[in-house]
Design a protein around this motif. Structure first.
Motif, PDB file in Angstrom:
ATOM      1  N   LEU A 120      51.756  -5.862  22.103  1.00  0.00           N
ATOM      2  CA  LEU A 120      50.863  -5.955  20.770  1.00  0.00           C
ATOM      3  C   LEU A 120      49.405  -6.389  20.693  1.00  0.00           C
ATOM      4  O   LEU A 120      48.271  -6.098  20.837  1.00  0.00           O
ATOM      5  N   ARG A 121      49.394  -7.821  21.698  1.00  0.00           N
ATOM      6  CA  ARG A 121      48.353  -8.338  22.235  1.00  0.00           C
ATOM      7  C   ARG A 121      47.374  -7.828  23.246  1.00  0.00           C
ATOM      8  O   ARG A 121      46.277  -7.737  22.562  1.00  0.00           O
ATOM      9  N   LEU A 122      47.793  -7.204  24.402  1.00  0.00           N
ATOM     10  CA  LEU A 122      47.549  -5.620  24.352  1.00  0.00           C
ATOM     11  C   LEU A 122      47.018  -4.932  24.083  1.00  0.00           C
ATOM     12  O   LEU A 122      46.094  -4.060  24.480  1.00  0.00           O
ATOM     13  N   LYS A 123      47.343  -4.705  22.642  1.00  0.00           N
ATOM     14  CA  LYS A 123      46.955  -3.376  21.761  1.00  0.00           C
ATOM     15  C   LYS A 123      47.050  -2.461  22.629  1.00  0.00           C
ATOM     16  O   LYS A 123      46.399  -0.984  22.042  1.00  0.00           O
ATOM     17  N   LEU A 124      48.083  -2.011  22.610  1.00  0.00           N
ATOM     18  CA  LEU A 124      48.690  -0.553  24.390  1.00  0.00           C
ATOM     19  C   LEU A 124      49.071   0.725  22.599  1.00  0.00           C
ATOM     20  O   LEU A 124      49.502  -0.220  21.700  1.00  0.00           O
ATOM     21  N   PRO A 125      48.788   1.274  22.573  1.00  0.00           N
ATOM     22  CA  PRO A 125      49.047   2.625  21.765  1.00  0.00           C
ATOM     23  C   PRO A 125      50.778   3.143  21.910  1.00  0.00           C
ATOM     24  O   PRO A 125      51.547   2.729  23.234  1.00  0.00           O
ATOM     25  N   VAL A 126      51.204   3.039  21.374  1.00  0.00           N
ATOM     26  CA  VAL A 126      52.936   3.290  21.160  1.00  0.00           C
ATOM     27  C   VAL A 126      53.185   3.847  20.221  1.00  0.00           C
ATOM     28  O   VAL A 126      52.864   3.855  18.726  1.00  0.00           O
ATOM     29  N   LYS A 127      53.841   4.949  19.894  1.00  0.00           N
ATOM     30  CA  LYS A 127      54.637   5.994  18.745  1.00  0.00           C
ATOM     31  C   LYS A 127      55.970   5.941  19.226  1.00  0.00           C
ATOM     32  O   LYS A 127      56.745   5.965  20.452  1.00  0.00           O
ATOM     33  N   ASN A 128      56.531   5.348  17.733  1.00  0.00           N
ATOM     34  CA  ASN A 128      58.585   5.296  17.433  1.00  0.00           C
ATOM     35  C   ASN A 128      58.648   7.233  17.534  1.00  0.00           C
ATOM     36  O   ASN A 128      57.941   7.958  17.910  1.00  0.00           O
ATOM     37  N   ARG A 129      59.916   7.504  17.388  1.00  0.00           N
ATOM     38  CA  ARG A 129      60.218   9.233  17.754  1.00  0.00           C
ATOM     39  C   ARG A 129      59.573   9.886  16.402  1.00  0.00           C
ATOM     40  O   ARG A 129      60.202  10.786  16.628  1.00  0.00           O
ATOM     41  N   LEU A 130      59.655   8.910  15.104  1.00  0.00           N
ATOM     42  CA  LEU A 130      59.756   9.982  14.263  1.00  0.00           C
ATOM     43  C   LEU A 130      57.622  10.422  14.316  1.00  0.00           C
ATOM     44  O   LEU A 130      57.707  11.388  14.164  1.00  0.00           O
ATOM     45  N   GLN A 131      57.379   9.227  14.568  1.00  0.00           N
ATOM     46  CA  GLN A 131      55.322   9.848  14.666  1.00  0.00           C
ATOM     47  C   GLN A 131      55.998  10.603  16.242  1.00  0.00           C
ATOM     48  O   GLN A 131      54.647  11.503  16.152  1.00  0.00           O
ATOM     49  N   ASP A 132      56.434  10.987  17.158  1.00  0.00           N
ATOM     50  CA  ASP A 132      56.729  11.792  18.708  1.00  0.00           C
ATOM     51  C   ASP A 132      58.655  11.751  18.363  1.00  0.00           C
ATOM     52  O   ASP A 132      58.728  11.847  19.415  1.00  0.00           O
ATOM     53  N   PRO A 133      58.278  13.192  17.781  1.00  0.00           N
ATOM     54  CA  PRO A 133      59.711  13.568  17.903  1.00  0.00           C
ATOM     55  C   PRO A 133      60.279  14.000  19.543  1.00  0.00           C
ATOM     56  O   PRO A 133      61.238  14.113  20.494  1.00  0.00           O
ATOM     57  N   GLN A 134      59.231  14.655  20.170  1.00  0.00           N
ATOM     58  CA  GLN A 134      59.730  14.960  21.468  1.00  0.00           C
ATOM     59  C   GLN A 134      59.311  13.207  23.116  1.00  0.00           C
ATOM     60  O   GLN A 134      60.828  13.132  23.518  1.00  0.00           O
ATOM     61  N   GLU A 135      58.277  12.387  23.021  1.00  0.00           N
ATOM     62  CA  GLU A 135      58.997  11.659  23.600  1.00  0.00           C
ATOM     63  C   GLU A 135      58.292  10.211  23.129  1.00  0.00           C
ATOM     64  O   GLU A 135      57.765   9.459  23.751  1.00  0.00           O
ATOM     65  N   GLY A 136      58.282  10.193  21.706  1.00  0.00           N
ATOM     66  CA  GLY A 136      58.401   8.766  20.789  1.00  0.00           C
ATOM     67  C   GLY A 136      59.238   7.695  21.683  1.00  0.00           C
ATOM     68  O   GLY A 136      60.395   7.661  22.072  1.00  0.00           O
ATOM     69  N   PRO A 151      79.280   4.259  34.222  1.00  0.00           N
ATOM     70  CA  PRO A 151      78.451   3.054  34.641  1.00  0.00           C
ATOM     71  C   PRO A 151      76.868   3.326  33.696  1.00  0.00           C
ATOM     72  O   PRO A 151      76.217   4.331  34.449  1.00  0.00           O
ATOM     73  N   ILE A 152      76.903   2.785  32.870  1.00  0.00           N
ATOM     74  CA  ILE A 152      75.316   3.049  32.163  1.00  0.00           C
ATOM     75  C   ILE A 152      74.512   2.435  33.309  1.00  0.00           C
ATOM     76  O   ILE A 152      74.340   1.054  33.846  1.00  0.00           O
ATOM     77  N   MET A 153      72.981   2.864  33.376  1.00  0.00           N
ATOM     78  CA  MET A 153      72.283   2.984  34.495  1.00  0.00           C
ATOM     79  C   MET A 153      71.262   2.680  33.478  1.00  0.00           C
ATOM     80  O   MET A 153      70.922   3.794  32.290  1.00  0.00           O
ATOM     81  N   THR A 154      70.972   1.044  33.927  1.00  0.00           N
ATOM     82  CA  THR A 154      69.140   0.824  33.447  1.00  0.00           C
ATOM     83  C   THR A 154      68.348   2.187  33.653  1.00  0.00           C
ATOM     84  O   THR A 154      68.109   2.355  34.355  1.00  0.00           O
ATOM     85  N   GLY A 155      67.451   3.083  32.364  1.00  0.00           N
ATOM     86  CA  GLY A 155      66.556   3.673  32.773  1.00  0.00           C
ATOM     87  C   GLY A 155      65.805   4.543  31.953  1.00  0.00           C
ATOM     88  O   GLY A 155      65.761   3.592  30.828  1.00  0.00           O
ATOM     89  N   HIS A 156      64.765   5.450  32.614  1.00  0.00           N
ATOM     90  CA  HIS A 156      63.438   5.549  31.315  1.00  0.00           C
ATOM     91  C   HIS A 156      63.730   7.195  31.365  1.00  0.00           C
ATOM     92  O   HIS A 156      64.097   8.021  32.858  1.00  0.00           O
ATOM     93  N   SER A 157      63.789   8.023  30.194  1.00  0.00           N
ATOM     94  CA  SER A 157      63.667   9.383  30.255  1.00  0.00           C
ATOM     95  C   SER A 157      62.941   9.675  29.154  1.00  0.00           C
ATOM     96  O   SER A 157      63.762  10.115  28.088  1.00  0.00           O
ATOM     97  N   ASN A 158      61.328  10.307  28.909  1.00  0.00           N
ATOM     98  CA  ASN A 158      60.509  10.847  28.062  1.00  0.00           C
ATOM     99  C   ASN A 158      60.400  10.057  26.632  1.00  0.00           C
ATOM    100  O   ASN A 158      61.108  10.318  25.486  1.00  0.00           O
ATOM    101  N   GLY A 159      60.502   9.031  27.058  1.00  0.00           N
ATOM    102  CA  GLY A 159      60.705   7.747  25.947  1.00  0.00           C
ATOM    103  C   GLY A 159      61.778   7.070  26.035  1.00  0.00           C
ATOM    104  O   GLY A 159      61.354   6.195  25.069  1.00  0.00           O
ATOM    105  N   VAL A 160      62.486   7.454  26.005  1.00  0.00           N
ATOM    106  CA  VAL A 160      64.194   6.971  26.078  1.00  0.00           C
ATOM    107  C   VAL A 160      64.296   5.865  26.998  1.00  0.00           C
ATOM    108  O   VAL A 160      64.083   5.919  28.097  1.00  0.00           O
ATOM    109  N   ILE A 161      64.565   4.667  26.536  1.00  0.00           N
ATOM    110  CA  ILE A 161      64.661   3.923  27.556  1.00  0.00           C
ATOM    111  C   ILE A 161      65.842   3.249  26.909  1.00  0.00           C
ATOM    112  O   ILE A 161      66.331   3.343  26.048  1.00  0.00           O
ATOM    113  N   THR A 162      66.514   3.374  28.415  1.00  0.00           N
ATOM    114  CA  THR A 162      68.206   3.420  28.451  1.00  0.00           C
ATOM    115  C   THR A 162      68.316   2.184  28.799  1.00  0.00           C
ATOM    116  O   THR A 162      67.599   1.144  29.766  1.00  0.00           O
TER     117      THR A 162
END
Length: 356
Positions: A120-136, A151-162
């Motif tokens: 928010l301080r950097l004023k970066l754009p960000v969309k949630n899953r409702l705003q962008d169902p594919q990659e929010g 075992p769960i691995m920390t990672g990112h895939s198309n907007g989903v951060i695990t």
């Protein structure tokens, strides 16, 4: 992170505080004014600032405040739902019936809220899953399976951060830091790294900056799995620090970008904290340090000025840690190659801010 004070009594406050230790006043963070606010109840779950004279809009706490994992507020007449800006991005939280997961979730939320403070301080754009169902953007905080085979691995895939819930265990995280040969591994660092992958998609791939990015970080079309296998199978060259901020950054251009992005977040966030406490190392006059860096590193400080303020500060704090017998606070070397990559991140962020 800026410095906060209680509007009721003037006591120094910290970002995660929910009540003033001195006067007992309830506290809540209002992201729209970027401030931790002392509150008075209005009834029916609504609150207003003690400094308000009736004109300010009433606020409610995020629903996760009931679990003592969030102190952010929302405006019922303006914000949708019952979750604050930061918590609306949660998709899966830890299983709270698992012993220890309540405290793990609390640590995860502390890191995640600090991440969103910076976004928010950097004023970066960000969309949630409702705003962008594919990659929010969404967060899944997941436990390993009970049988231990998945075992769960920390990672990112198309907007989903695990984020693997076990990363909130200090002992596990330190063990992995040593086993992986990392000299820096924190929960907040995981969040900043993974959000770097999200912003690679948003600002680089979809932002018309692919060719520019490739000239700095390399061609991301390089086979990812093969690159990782090669990375872990070979010894790093002695001169790797000339171009990479970490060993992991060598593995693939995507990881190089994400590691550098996380490092930029480390710098601007920590520098804001230092400046808010008048902690800066500058030239000397009459035996006193001259505090010359007053710009906001998030919005107005040029890149060269950021480094000019940052590097002497790290030397001083590293020396303080060594005086206490502790490891370096900042175990990194910002060579010319790394600085060029950080400058690219900085320029992209400033370009985005100009369009807001």
């Amino acid at each position: 992170m800026k410095r906060f004070t209680c509007q009721s009594c003037g006591q120094l406050l910290f970002f995660e505080n929910t009540r003033c230790d001195q006067c007992g006043t309830a506290l809540g963070y209002m992201p729209e004014v970027e401030n931790l606010v002392a509150l008075v109840p209005e009834g029916q779950g609504l609150w207003r600032s003690v400094a308000c004279h009736g004109a300010e809009e009433s606020h409610a706490f995020c629903a996760n405040h009931a679990y003592d994992v969030c102190n952010w507020m929302l405006r019922p007449s303006h914000d949708r739902g019952i979750f604050c800006f930061a918590c609306q991005f949660n998709r899966v939280i830890p299983n709270l019936s698992t012993p220890g997961n309540m405290e793990r979730w609390r640590k995860l939320e502390v890191a995640k809220h600090r991440l969103f403070y910076t976004i928010l301080r950097l004023k970066l754009p960000v969309k949630n899953r409702l705003q962008d169902p594919q990659e929010g953007l969404v967060f899944d905080f997941l436990d390993d399976s009970p049988d231990g085979w998945s075992p769960i691995m920390t990672g990112h895939s198309n907007g989903v951060i695990t984020i693997a819930t076990k990363e909130a265990d200090d002992a596990y995280r330190e063990r992995m830091r040593v086993e992986m040969g990392e000299y820096y591994r924190t929960l907040l660092g995981h969040f900043r790294h993974e959000i770097g992958h999200y912003y690679w998609n948003v600002l680089i791939r979809d932002g018309g900056r692919l060719e520019q990015c490739r000239t700095v970080f390399g061609d991301e079309r390089l086979d990812y799995q093969e690159a990782l296998q090669n990375h872990y199978a070979r010894l790093p060259p002695d001169n790797w620090r000339e171009h990479y901020v970490s060993l992991y950054a060598m593995s693939h251009p995507w990881e190089d970008f994400a590691e550098t992005w996380a490092h930029y977040f480390h710098i601007v966030s920590t520098l804001e904290t230092a400046l808010s406490y008048d902690m800066t190392i500058g030239s000397m006059a009459d035996g006193q340090a001259v505090l010359t860096h007053r710009n906001d590193p998030y919005l107005h400080m040029p890149f060269d000025e950021i480094l000019e303020a940052w590097l002497p500060l790290t030397y001083a704090v590293n020396s303080l840690n060594r005086s206490m017998g502790l490891a370096d606070f900042y175990p990194f070397v910002l060579t010319a190659g790394v600085r060029a990559k950080l400058r690219f991140i900085h320029d992209v962020v400033r370009q985005v801010q100009q369009t807001v």
